[in-house]
Design a protein around this motif. Sequence first.
Motif, PDB file in Angstrom:
ATOM      1  N   ARG A   1       0.828  -1.208   0.000  1.00 26.22           N
ATOM      2  CA  ARG A   1       0.000   0.000   0.000  1.00 26.22           C
ATOM      3  C   ARG A   1       0.862   1.257   0.000  1.00 26.22           C
ATOM      4  NH1 ARG A   1      -5.187  -1.501   0.764  1.00 26.22           N
ATOM      5  NH2 ARG A   1      -5.813   0.586   1.325  1.00 26.22           N
ATOM      6  N   TRP A   2       1.153   1.805   1.187  1.00 26.46           N
ATOM      7  CA  TRP A   2       1.921   3.038   1.276  1.00 26.46           C
ATOM      8  C   TRP A   2       3.033   2.905   2.305  1.00 26.46           C
ATOM      9  CZ3 TRP A   2       0.268   6.516  -2.291  1.00 26.46           C
ATOM     10  CH2 TRP A   2      -1.044   6.376  -2.756  1.00 26.46           C
ATOM     11  N   GLN A   3       4.113   3.644   2.064  1.00 26.35           N
ATOM     12  CA  GLN A   3       5.121   3.851   3.099  1.00 26.35           C
ATOM     13  C   GLN A   3       4.758   5.160   3.772  1.00 26.35           C
ATOM     14  OE1 GLN A   3       7.579   2.442   4.471  1.00 26.35           O
ATOM     15  NE2 GLN A   3       8.455   0.926   3.071  1.00 26.35           N
ATOM     16  N   VAL A   4       4.425   5.110   5.032  1.00 24.93           N
ATOM     17  CA  VAL A   4       4.021   6.341   5.715  1.00 24.93           C
ATOM     18  C   VAL A   4       5.072   6.738   6.746  1.00 24.93           C
ATOM     19  CG1 VAL A   4       2.215   7.471   7.061  1.00 24.93           C
ATOM     20  CG2 VAL A   4       1.609   5.670   5.427  1.00 24.93           C
ATOM     21  N   VAL A   5       5.472   7.988   6.712  1.00 21.27           N
ATOM     22  CA  VAL A   5       6.413   8.514   7.709  1.00 21.27           C
ATOM     23  C   VAL A   5       5.719   9.637   8.469  1.00 21.27           C
ATOM     24  CG1 VAL A   5       8.613   9.674   8.078  1.00 21.27           C
ATOM     25  CG2 VAL A   5       8.381   7.987   6.240  1.00 21.27           C
ATOM     26  N   ILE A   6       5.576   9.464   9.776  1.00 18.35           N
ATOM     27  CA  ILE A   6       4.964  10.504  10.609  1.00 18.35           C
ATOM     28  C   ILE A   6       6.063  11.211  11.382  1.00 18.35           C
ATOM     29  CG2 ILE A   6       3.302  10.982  12.461  1.00 18.35           C
ATOM     30  CD1 ILE A   6       1.951   8.312  11.786  1.00 18.35           C
ATOM     31  N   ILE A   7       6.129  12.524  11.269  1.00 18.77           N
ATOM     32  CA  ILE A   7       7.127  13.281  12.023  1.00 18.77           C
ATOM     33  C   ILE A   7       6.407  14.193  13.003  1.00 18.77           C
ATOM     34  CG2 ILE A   7       9.075  14.873  11.896  1.00 18.77           C
ATOM     35  CD1 ILE A   7       9.549  13.859   9.058  1.00 18.77           C
ATOM     36  N   GLU A   8       6.430  13.802  14.276  1.00 21.24           N
ATOM     37  CA  GLU A   8       5.830  14.655  15.312  1.00 21.24           C
ATOM     38  C   GLU A   8       6.784  15.807  15.580  1.00 21.24           C
ATOM     39  OE1 GLU A   8       4.577  12.908  18.928  1.00 21.24           O
ATOM     40  OE2 GLU A   8       3.317  11.424  17.936  1.00 21.24           O
ATOM     41  N   ASP A   9       6.241  16.960  15.928  1.00 27.11           N
ATOM     42  CA  ASP A   9       7.080  18.112  16.240  1.00 27.11           C
ATOM     43  C   ASP A   9       8.064  18.418  15.112  1.00 27.11           C
ATOM     44  OD1 ASP A   9       5.827  18.330  18.682  1.00 27.11           O
ATOM     45  OD2 ASP A   9       7.284  17.053  19.685  1.00 27.11           O
ATOM     46  N   ALA A  10       7.556  18.511  13.881  1.00 29.90           N
ATOM     47  CA  ALA A  10       8.411  18.814  12.738  1.00 29.90           C
ATOM     48  C   ALA A  10       9.044  20.195  12.883  1.00 29.90           C
ATOM     49  CB  ALA A  10       7.604  18.736  11.442  1.00 29.90           C
ATOM     50  N   ASP A  11       8.509  21.017  13.795  1.00 31.09           N
ATOM     51  CA  ASP A  11       9.129  22.324  14.045  1.00 31.09           C
ATOM     52  C   ASP A  11      10.465  22.181  14.764  1.00 31.09           C
ATOM     53  OD1 ASP A  11       7.236  21.367  16.057  1.00 31.09           O
ATOM     54  OD2 ASP A  11       7.831  23.128  17.219  1.00 31.09           O
ATOM     55  N   ARG A  12      10.782  20.977  15.230  1.00 27.86           N
ATOM     56  CA  ARG A  12      12.062  20.776  15.900  1.00 27.86           C
ATOM     57  C   ARG A  12      13.119  20.175  14.978  1.00 27.86           C
ATOM     58  NH1 ARG A  12      10.943  20.635  22.066  1.00 27.86           N
ATOM     59  NH2 ARG A  12       8.703  20.866  22.110  1.00 27.86           N
ATOM     60  N   LEU A  13      12.881  20.172  13.691  1.00 28.94           N
ATOM     61  CA  LEU A  13      13.894  19.710  12.742  1.00 28.94           C
ATOM     62  C   LEU A  13      15.054  20.692  12.740  1.00 28.94           C
ATOM     63  CD1 LEU A  13      11.701  18.882   9.595  1.00 28.94           C
ATOM     64  CD2 LEU A  13      12.865  17.247  11.057  1.00 28.94           C
ATOM     65  N   THR A  14      16.285  20.176  12.730  1.00 32.15           N
ATOM     66  CA  THR A  14      17.420  21.082  12.513  1.00 32.15           C
ATOM     67  C   THR A  14      17.378  21.500  11.044  1.00 32.15           C
ATOM     68  OG1 THR A  14      18.893  19.298  11.849  1.00 32.15           O
ATOM     69  CG2 THR A  14      18.840  19.848  14.201  1.00 32.15           C
ATOM     70  N   GLU A  15      18.132  22.547  10.700  1.00 36.46           N
ATOM     71  CA  GLU A  15      18.105  23.026   9.324  1.00 36.46           C
ATOM     72  C   GLU A  15      18.558  21.927   8.353  1.00 36.46           C
ATOM     73  OE1 GLU A  15      20.157  26.702   8.788  1.00 36.46           O
ATOM     74  OE2 GLU A  15      19.771  26.682   6.632  1.00 36.46           O
ATOM     75  N   ALA A  16      19.639  21.231   8.747  1.00 35.90           N
ATOM     76  CA  ALA A  16      20.161  20.176   7.879  1.00 35.90           C
ATOM     77  C   ALA A  16      19.135  19.050   7.714  1.00 35.90           C
ATOM     78  CB  ALA A  16      21.466  19.630   8.455  1.00 35.90           C
ATOM     79  N   ALA A  17      18.461  18.708   8.808  1.00 34.31           N
ATOM     80  CA  ALA A  17      17.445  17.657   8.734  1.00 34.31           C
ATOM     81  C   ALA A  17      16.291  18.110   7.839  1.00 34.31           C
ATOM     82  CB  ALA A  17      16.938  17.313  10.134  1.00 34.31           C
ATOM     83  N   GLY A  18      15.930  19.385   7.941  1.00 35.34           N
ATOM     84  CA  GLY A  18      14.879  19.939   7.092  1.00 35.34           C
ATOM     85  C   GLY A  18      15.245  19.833   5.621  1.00 35.34           C
ATOM     86  N   ASN A  19      16.512  20.078   5.301  1.00 34.98           N
ATOM     87  CA  ASN A  19      16.950  19.972   3.909  1.00 34.98           C
ATOM     88  C   ASN A  19      16.894  18.538   3.403  1.00 34.98           C
ATOM     89  OD1 ASN A  19      17.351  22.702   3.682  1.00 34.98           O
ATOM     90  ND2 ASN A  19      19.512  22.605   4.252  1.00 34.98           N
ATOM     91  N   ALA A  20      17.279  17.607   4.264  1.00 35.95           N
ATOM     92  CA  ALA A  20      17.210  16.186   3.881  1.00 35.95           C
ATOM     93  C   ALA A  20      15.760  15.786   3.602  1.00 35.95           C
ATOM     94  CB  ALA A  20      17.805  15.311   4.990  1.00 35.95           C
TER      95      ALA A  20
ATOM     96  N   HIS B   1       3.883  28.887  10.219  1.00 34.82           N
ATOM     97  CA  HIS B   1       4.795  30.034  10.290  1.00 34.82           C
ATOM     98  C   HIS B   1       6.212  29.557   9.939  1.00 34.82           C
ATOM     99  CE1 HIS B   1       7.233  33.220  12.049  1.00 34.82           C
ATOM    100  NE2 HIS B   1       6.159  33.987  11.963  1.00 34.82           N
ATOM    101  N   PRO B   2       6.979  30.386   9.212  1.00 31.69           N
ATOM    102  CA  PRO B   2       8.344  29.988   8.828  1.00 31.69           C
ATOM    103  C   PRO B   2       9.233  29.588  10.009  1.00 31.69           C
ATOM    104  CG  PRO B   2       7.708  31.969   7.650  1.00 31.69           C
ATOM    105  CD  PRO B   2       6.592  31.680   8.609  1.00 31.69           C
ATOM    106  N   ASP B   3       8.937  30.064  11.224  1.00 35.42           N
ATOM    107  CA  ASP B   3       9.688  29.620  12.399  1.00 35.42           C
ATOM    108  C   ASP B   3       9.437  28.150  12.686  1.00 35.42           C
ATOM    109  OD1 ASP B   3      10.743  32.063  12.786  1.00 35.42           O
ATOM    110  OD2 ASP B   3       9.532  32.588  14.546  1.00 35.42           O
ATOM    111  N   ASP B   4       8.256  27.663  12.308  1.00 30.51           N
ATOM    112  CA  ASP B   4       7.884  26.284  12.617  1.00 30.51           C
ATOM    113  C   ASP B   4       8.229  25.329  11.482  1.00 30.51           C
ATOM    114  OD1 ASP B   4       6.930  26.868  15.100  1.00 30.51           O
ATOM    115  OD2 ASP B   4       4.862  27.139  14.459  1.00 30.51           O
ATOM    116  N   ILE B   5       8.033  25.789  10.241  1.00 33.64           N
ATOM    117  CA  ILE B   5       8.256  24.879   9.117  1.00 33.64           C
ATOM    118  C   ILE B   5       8.770  25.727   7.953  1.00 33.64           C
ATOM    119  CG2 ILE B   5       5.965  24.967   7.959  1.00 33.64           C
ATOM    120  CD1 ILE B   5       7.235  21.665   9.009  1.00 33.64           C
ATOM    121  N   SER B   6       9.794  25.215   7.255  1.00 34.51           N
ATOM    122  CA  SER B   6      10.390  26.057   6.212  1.00 34.51           C
ATOM    123  C   SER B   6       9.383  26.299   5.090  1.00 34.51           C
ATOM    124  CB  SER B   6      11.666  25.406   5.674  1.00 34.51           C
ATOM    125  OG  SER B   6      11.345  24.463   4.688  1.00 34.51           O
TER     126      SER B   6
END
Length: 404
Positions: A127-146, A168-173
């Motif tokens: 069916r699907w590969q699902v990835v859930i990211i809780e608190d995505a606002d806590r991604l480091t910049e490098a992790a956000g780029n990945a 808001h850009p503070d929470d998610i790029s």
Amino acid sequence: MPDVFADLVGQDEAVETLRRAAAAAVAVLRATGEPEVATGADPGGGMTHAWIFTGPPGSGRSVAARAFAAALQCVSGTGCGECPGCHTTLAGTHADVRLVVPEGLSIGVNEMRALVLRAASTPSGGRWQVVIIEDADRLTEAAGNALLKAVEEPPPRTVFLLCAPSTHPDDISVTIRSRCRVVPLRQPAAEAVAEVLVRRDGIAPDVARWTAAATQGHVGRARRLARDPQARARREAVLAVPRRLTGVGAAFDAASALIEAAEAEAEASVAEIDAAERSALETALGAGGTGRGAASAARGTAGQLKDLERRQKSRATRAQRDALDRALVDLAAFYRDALTMALGAPVSPVHSDTAELARAGARSWQAEGSLRRLEAVLTCRAAIEANVKPRIAVEAMMLALWKG
Ligand SMILES: [Zn+2]
């Protein structure tokens, strides 16, 4: 029959969106190879590969993400709640659903890269590969780029579900945001929260009503307050602060008490898991071995234990900040009650059990003084969020509350 969305309290619009998307996802699976035909058939309910669930804490962001993941993995419909697909997803054991819950203050790039790599594999359940990211606002910049790379060129059967307080850009790029469909959740009404506590958790209706009001519609905190005497004791200690502020010394004492209570709460919440992790690692590394090679193994062991200790320290800091934040939210609500009373606003108090105290405060502080105190608490929260040492921020707040 309750389906996977049953526990998403007071979010009718979001649930409607997710149901339609889950139905569209089934159509995509049927029309293998031509997903654009299936999604194009229902542009309003289209399935897409990246979603952001936004809303205030307690609104059910992660509940919504998990429920949607279950609906996508449902083998007998769009989230029946009973089939193996729904069941294993909600239980956290589905092979094609990965959940990232940051334990420290941020989600690092290595964790994200590993996740993105696994998410690109073909779903074992077809069916699907699902990835859930809780608190995505806590991604480091490098992790956000990945993550961005994966979201920009998603494998055909991969779905990312991000949870964040807002877009808001503070929470998610901005770039990640532009690739995602947003599902806004609202703060559920206290009555809706009380209803689910009664129905799902068997909590007595009168207890459910006051805990739902006292936690301002935060489902998880309301349940804890109803069930855990220690949580009630902590809340009472916080709400005793306003009448204890009788001088400078008392203000510093109140600050120490608040900090120490948050530390104790955090310590209790992580102690058990810390000990379990340590003993699991020691067992895996063969601690206590006496044979040849045990000495050189011990040298590598020290490094791994250090890594573990660093992760555990980061988690403890996070738990402390979360505990302190919960206390500050309770305290802010007390001054908010005083403010609404001073203004004669026709709204019920958040803390019905300290309403008399708030009323007395409203009489002597007036609206202006109540507002200044409310602002002092909110300033303290913002300072801690901006990495000011908690003790310093809390002491400044207590002095401001005392002086008014
Ligand atoms: Zn199902």
